[in-house]
Design a protein around this motif. Structure first.
Motif, PDB file in Angstrom:
ATOM      1  N   ASN A  97       0.813  -1.217   0.000  1.00 52.04           N
ATOM      2  CA  ASN A  97       0.000   0.000   0.000  1.00 52.04           C
ATOM      3  C   ASN A  97       0.850   1.271   0.000  1.00 52.04           C
ATOM      4  O   ASN A  97       0.754   2.117   0.904  1.00 52.04           O
ATOM      5  N   ALA A  98       1.670   1.397  -1.026  1.00 49.17           N
ATOM      6  CA  ALA A  98       2.460   2.618  -1.218  1.00 49.17           C
ATOM      7  C   ALA A  98       1.521   3.687  -1.779  1.00 49.17           C
ATOM      8  O   ALA A  98       1.411   3.876  -2.986  1.00 49.17           O
ATOM      9  N   SER A  99       0.839   4.389  -0.895  1.00 48.61           N
ATOM     10  CA  SER A  99      -0.299   5.225  -1.284  1.00 48.61           C
ATOM     11  C   SER A  99       0.070   6.351  -2.242  1.00 48.61           C
ATOM     12  O   SER A  99      -0.683   6.655  -3.175  1.00 48.61           O
ATOM     13  N   ASN A 100       1.216   6.974  -2.036  1.00 48.53           N
ATOM     14  CA  ASN A 100       1.621   8.051  -2.940  1.00 48.53           C
ATOM     15  C   ASN A 100       1.900   7.516  -4.342  1.00 48.53           C
ATOM     16  O   ASN A 100       1.394   8.060  -5.334  1.00 48.53           O
ATOM     17  N   LEU A 101       2.696   6.474  -4.415  1.00 50.75           N
ATOM     18  CA  LEU A 101       3.020   5.907  -5.723  1.00 50.75           C
ATOM     19  C   LEU A 101       1.777   5.369  -6.430  1.00 50.75           C
ATOM     20  O   LEU A 101       1.632   5.535  -7.648  1.00 50.75           O
ATOM     21  N   LEU A 102       0.884   4.740  -5.704  1.00 53.60           N
ATOM     22  CA  LEU A 102      -0.344   4.242  -6.315  1.00 53.60           C
ATOM     23  C   LEU A 102      -1.184   5.391  -6.863  1.00 53.60           C
ATOM     24  O   LEU A 102      -1.753   5.297  -7.957  1.00 53.60           O
ATOM     25  N   LYS A 103      -1.235   6.489  -6.125  1.00 49.89           N
ATOM     26  CA  LYS A 103      -1.979   7.661  -6.579  1.00 49.89           C
ATOM     27  C   LYS A 103      -1.382   8.217  -7.869  1.00 49.89           C
ATOM     28  O   LYS A 103      -2.103   8.464  -8.850  1.00 49.89           O
ATOM     29  N   TYR A 104      -0.068   8.411  -7.882  1.00 54.98           N
ATOM     30  CA  TYR A 104       0.582   8.974  -9.078  1.00 54.98           C
ATOM     31  C   TYR A 104       0.480   8.015 -10.268  1.00 54.98           C
ATOM     32  O   TYR A 104       0.268   8.454 -11.402  1.00 54.98           O
ATOM     33  N   ALA A 161       8.997   9.458   0.757  1.00 53.20           N
ATOM     34  CA  ALA A 161       9.957  10.368   0.127  1.00 53.20           C
ATOM     35  C   ALA A 161       9.456  10.845  -1.234  1.00 53.20           C
ATOM     36  O   ALA A 161       9.607  12.027  -1.581  1.00 53.20           O
ATOM     37  N   ILE A 162       8.848   9.939  -1.998  1.00 54.73           N
ATOM     38  CA  ILE A 162       8.321  10.329  -3.310  1.00 54.73           C
ATOM     39  C   ILE A 162       7.188  11.332  -3.142  1.00 54.73           C
ATOM     40  O   ILE A 162       7.081  12.318  -3.892  1.00 54.73           O
ATOM     41  N   GLY A 163       6.320  11.092  -2.156  1.00 55.21           N
ATOM     42  CA  GLY A 163       5.248  12.045  -1.896  1.00 55.21           C
ATOM     43  C   GLY A 163       5.778  13.420  -1.532  1.00 55.21           C
ATOM     44  O   GLY A 163       5.277  14.455  -2.006  1.00 55.21           O
TER      45      GLY A 163
END
Length: 425
Positions: free
Chosen positions: A62-69, A231-233
């Protein structure tokens, strides 16, 4: 030549030793460079590698930021690493668009018989010597065409491979936290237009480290995925706050990870332990054999085939499946060896008393899906809400050159037509 076993032990212990040594954390800046007038209006590409980030990790943990992008932009069902699915070869394939056998970085360590010299990823003087590397990395191509670049510890970025280092780069170390790396990228993008890099490559080792030490199915690996995702977020938010036009992010990994059977390793055939006849290069998921007397190759191969166990396959290098691009016909630098012993996952080859990590990679991704990597892309140039089929990682290079309007200077293996459809028309 030192014994391969000793060199391998040195390689394995490098990361822990490096952290105890005096570390050069200063930025290197090549003076007197600036963007051309044309370059100042080009898009920005931030290419991010999370080492060992398996193709299913974002959803699994559940890498939420990466999934969103990824959902907002482009995502591949998986990206196929080049063979062998190992860190240095694949980072160099991503950044040059060439298979390992063509760019010469065929393993994390190897011997070049023409040079009579060993390459080791753990030796800075080797890793930053561009004469070991074939192809033209993206930063070199950009710099030659008037586009400034920067790199945060991508494989080979401290070398002059391709004729140009990035304008801004750091020697490899693991002292920077993910947040510190984010801030360094943001600071690059705050520079005046003529000094601001339009191609940035950056590297995160955390997920690979956790996968090796604890295994891919563990809380520690989940935490590493979350750390990179955070970090990506943070990176995307801070970059967006700068208000730059046409910013694009490409998130990739070099390979996946699988739990191996380290408690029941494959024995290296006794025949091959004769150092007078053979040089062995064992990455544990691939055993490369160099036969010193070329007239013995066929005889040795037949004996190995006759006496092998069910845990591995034996190939003459020239007979390796074409889709791996790792056979004699592909070996431009004569670095691979004549005979290959390939374990069947999750088996590994170990020398006597040698240990291995819990998680490993290096296997054929066509046979072992856990080797597959990640590709997500988002930004002003990319389509929205697009899912693409699996593709080979060498195709990322021509995608980036297309976005930045760079000419490809040398023959590559990647093809623009594979990913051209992800770009807005």
């Amino acid at each position: 030549m030192k014994s391969v076993f000793s060199l391998l032990l040195f390689t394995i212990s490098f990361l822990s030793l490096a952290q105890n040594a005096i570390t050069d954390t200063t930025q290197v800046v090549i003076p007197n460079r600036k963007n051309s007038i044309e370059a100042q209006s080009k898009p920005y590409v931030i290419m991010i590698s999370a080492d060992g980030f398996r193709y299913d990790y974002a959803k699994k943990y559940n890498a939420s930021n990466l999934l969103k992008y990824a959902n907002e932009g482009v995502q591949a069902k998986a990206m196929i690493p080049s063979y062998p699915s190992i860190t240095f070869p694949n980072h160099w394939s991503l950044i040059t668009g060439m298979y390992p056998s063509h760019h010469g970085l065929i393993d994390n360590f190897f011997f070049d018989y023409k040079r009579n010299e060993m390459y080791l990823m753990s030796k800075q003087e080797k890793a930053e010597d561009g004469t070991w590397y074939g192809g033209t990395p993206l930063w070199a191509s950009a710099e030659k065409q008037g586009v400034l670049s920067a790199s945060l510890q991508w494989v080979g970025s401290g070398s002059d491979a391709g004729g140009k280092r990035p304008t801004y780069y750091y020697h490899y170390h693991e002292k920077f936290s993910p947040t510190e790396k984010v801030d360094k990228v943001v600071n690059w993008l705050k520079l005046p237009e003529e000094k601001r890099p339009h191609f940035i490559s950056m590297y995160f080792p955390e997920v690979d480290g956790a996968g090796h030490h604890f295994g891919p199915e563990t809380k520690e690996t989940e935490q590493a995925v979350q750390k990179v995702d955070n970090a990506i977020g943070e990176l995307v938010k801070k970059v967006n706050d700068l208000g730059l036009k046409n910013v694009n992010f490409i998130f990739v990994s070099d390979h996946g990870m699988i739990t191996v059977d380290g408690g029941n390793p494959l024995e290296i055939p006794a025949l091959l332990l004769d150092k007078n006849r053979f040089d062995l290069y064992n990455s544990q998921t691939l055993l490369r054999v160099y036969v010193k007397n070329n007239d013995e190759v066929k005889t040795v191969f037949k004996e190995l085939k006759k006496n092998k166990t069910d845990g591995y396959e034996v190939y003459l290098d020239k007979k390796l499946p074409k889709y791996l691009h790792f056979a004699t016909r592909d070996d431009r630098y004569n670095r691979i060896g004549q005979i290959l012993l390939i374990p069947k996952a999750p088996k590994v080859f170990l020398f006597k008393d040698q240990k291995t990590s819990i998680g490993k990679h290096g296997y054929d991704p066509k046979i072992v899906p856990e080797m597959k990597a990640t590709f997500f892309a988002w930004g002003d140039t990319f389509n929205n809400h697009q899912v693409v089929e699996e593709f080979e990682n060498v195709n990322v290079y021509p995608l980036v050159t297309e976005i930045l309007g760079l000419k490809i200077e040398n023959k590559i293996d990647g093809k623009l037509k594979v990913l051209e459809k992800v770009l807005k028309k």
